[in-house]
Design a protein around this motif. Sequence first.
Motif, PDB file in Angstrom:
ATOM      1  N   GLU A 153      19.261  53.393 -39.261  1.00  0.00           N
ATOM      2  CA  GLU A 153      19.210  53.174 -40.808  1.00  0.00           C
ATOM      3  C   GLU A 153      20.630  52.897 -41.071  1.00  0.00           C
ATOM      4  O   GLU A 153      21.642  53.629 -40.650  1.00  0.00           O
ATOM      5  N   ARG A 157      21.771  51.997 -47.220  1.00  0.00           N
ATOM      6  CA  ARG A 157      20.136  51.784 -47.592  1.00  0.00           C
ATOM      7  C   ARG A 157      19.757  53.285 -47.577  1.00  0.00           C
ATOM      8  O   ARG A 157      18.642  53.359 -48.416  1.00  0.00           O
ATOM      9  N   MET A 158      20.627  54.208 -47.678  1.00  0.00           N
ATOM     10  CA  MET A 158      20.045  55.689 -47.840  1.00  0.00           C
ATOM     11  C   MET A 158      20.263  56.022 -49.102  1.00  0.00           C
ATOM     12  O   MET A 158      19.815  57.398 -49.454  1.00  0.00           O
ATOM     13  N   ASP A 160      18.585  54.591 -51.317  1.00  0.00           N
ATOM     14  CA  ASP A 160      17.178  54.479 -51.528  1.00  0.00           C
ATOM     15  C   ASP A 160      16.240  55.852 -51.197  1.00  0.00           C
ATOM     16  O   ASP A 160      16.503  56.087 -50.070  1.00  0.00           O
ATOM     17  N   LEU A 163      13.725  55.200 -48.265  1.00  0.00           N
ATOM     18  CA  LEU A 163      14.255  54.887 -47.101  1.00  0.00           C
ATOM     19  C   LEU A 163      15.051  56.188 -46.483  1.00  0.00           C
ATOM     20  O   LEU A 163      14.974  56.293 -45.332  1.00  0.00           O
ATOM     21  N   ARG A 164      15.630  56.915 -47.458  1.00  0.00           N
ATOM     22  CA  ARG A 164      16.432  58.096 -46.809  1.00  0.00           C
ATOM     23  C   ARG A 164      15.472  59.048 -46.339  1.00  0.00           C
ATOM     24  O   ARG A 164      15.460  59.568 -44.992  1.00  0.00           O
ATOM     25  N   ASN A 166      12.404  58.448 -45.194  1.00  0.00           N
ATOM     26  CA  ASN A 166      11.755  57.903 -44.052  1.00  0.00           C
ATOM     27  C   ASN A 166      12.697  58.227 -42.731  1.00  0.00           C
ATOM     28  O   ASN A 166      12.234  58.298 -41.634  1.00  0.00           O
ATOM     29  N   PHE A 167      14.131  57.836 -42.769  1.00  0.00           N
ATOM     30  CA  PHE A 167      14.850  57.864 -41.764  1.00  0.00           C
ATOM     31  C   PHE A 167      15.062  59.405 -41.177  1.00  0.00           C
ATOM     32  O   PHE A 167      14.881  59.526 -39.992  1.00  0.00           O
ATOM     33  N   HIS A 204       1.815  57.232 -42.631  1.00  0.00           N
ATOM     34  CA  HIS A 204       2.828  56.067 -42.454  1.00  0.00           C
ATOM     35  C   HIS A 204       1.901  54.864 -42.095  1.00  0.00           C
ATOM     36  O   HIS A 204       2.298  53.520 -42.625  1.00  0.00           O
ATOM     37  N   ARG A 241       7.697  52.257 -40.478  1.00  0.00           N
ATOM     38  CA  ARG A 241       6.986  51.724 -41.725  1.00  0.00           C
ATOM     39  C   ARG A 241       7.120  52.915 -42.774  1.00  0.00           C
ATOM     40  O   ARG A 241       6.148  53.925 -42.845  1.00  0.00           O
ATOM     41  N   PRO A 242       7.911  52.869 -43.892  1.00  0.00           N
ATOM     42  CA  PRO A 242       7.774  53.804 -44.889  1.00  0.00           C
ATOM     43  C   PRO A 242       6.493  53.895 -45.557  1.00  0.00           C
ATOM     44  O   PRO A 242       5.589  53.091 -45.930  1.00  0.00           O
TER      45      PRO A 242
END
Length: 323
Positions: A153, A157-158, A160, A163-164, A166-167, A204, A241-242
């Motif tokens: 990642e 983008r973290m 968001d 996305l944070r 998700n990673f 997911h 896939r978030p």
Amino acid sequence: MGERVTDERRIPVGISSCLTGEQVRYNGGHKRSRYCLEVLAERFALEPFCPELEAGLGVPREPIRLVGLEGESPRVVGTRDLSLDVTERLEAVSRAFIEDHRHLRGFILMKGSPSCGLARVKVYRPDNGMPSHSGAGAFVRALRRHFPELPLEEEARMNDAVLRENFITRVYAYDDWKRHVEATPGYHALLQFHSRQKYLLMAHHVETYRELGRYLAESSRRPLGEAMAHYLQRFMAALARPATRKTHTNALMHVFGYLKEALDAETKQDLLTAIEDYRLGHVPLTVPIRLLNHYLKRHGSDYIRAQTYLDPHPYELGLRNAI
């Protein structure tokens, strides 16, 4: 504030050196990330790496960029001195890094970098020097080829929340795999991993959840190494896939199903209202999760209480408060 995590319990995660404050950028600067160093460093043992510096480009240095036509693998060349081609050098240092860092559980990358950019890095035409399309940096392409299961990642983008979360979910899931399946390989370890990750996987990508369930039903007929490699590749691809409010709601309803017989009508309605409020965007995910966890501690089976979906990362990070 939660308990301080000891060095032995922190999870090893790679990071572009400039994000740690090291002055390794082409202009001698850095891009220090407060979130990485002040929040994630409490949980992650961050291991800095700069492929450009490792390739001997020095600081300061001539900027480099990606050059090529769409559909071909771009070269990495100097922006002013076009004879400066560092493609092979970057590939070599990337391969060496990967061979020495199989213990990592993730990598946090610098946005827009011709080496470390995850996506949207400009690729220039070789004939007129104009931007043609975009792609991933050279180091990222090597990671995807030779270490495809590693969660990646960009630091930017973290910002968001989805996305944070998700990673960091992927990092913890991969850490579970490394410690409990890869460290002691066996069909039983593989099945146990799938058992506790089922509802996280469902949240997911429900199709992969079903596919891997069918695959594992016959996994003992396959060589163990083959079964593990296939499972890990499909599992990590699904987690990349978030999850959405819709897919989370589906997983929450399945978890709720394990409580239906144990609760009175009023309590069941409270839980269903919390799940529906989440689906509609009125409350964050942490609201139905906290309620479910409360009742599962009293009434849930060992199987459902063991689901990583209910607690995929440290609560203190507050990741589900914002999604």
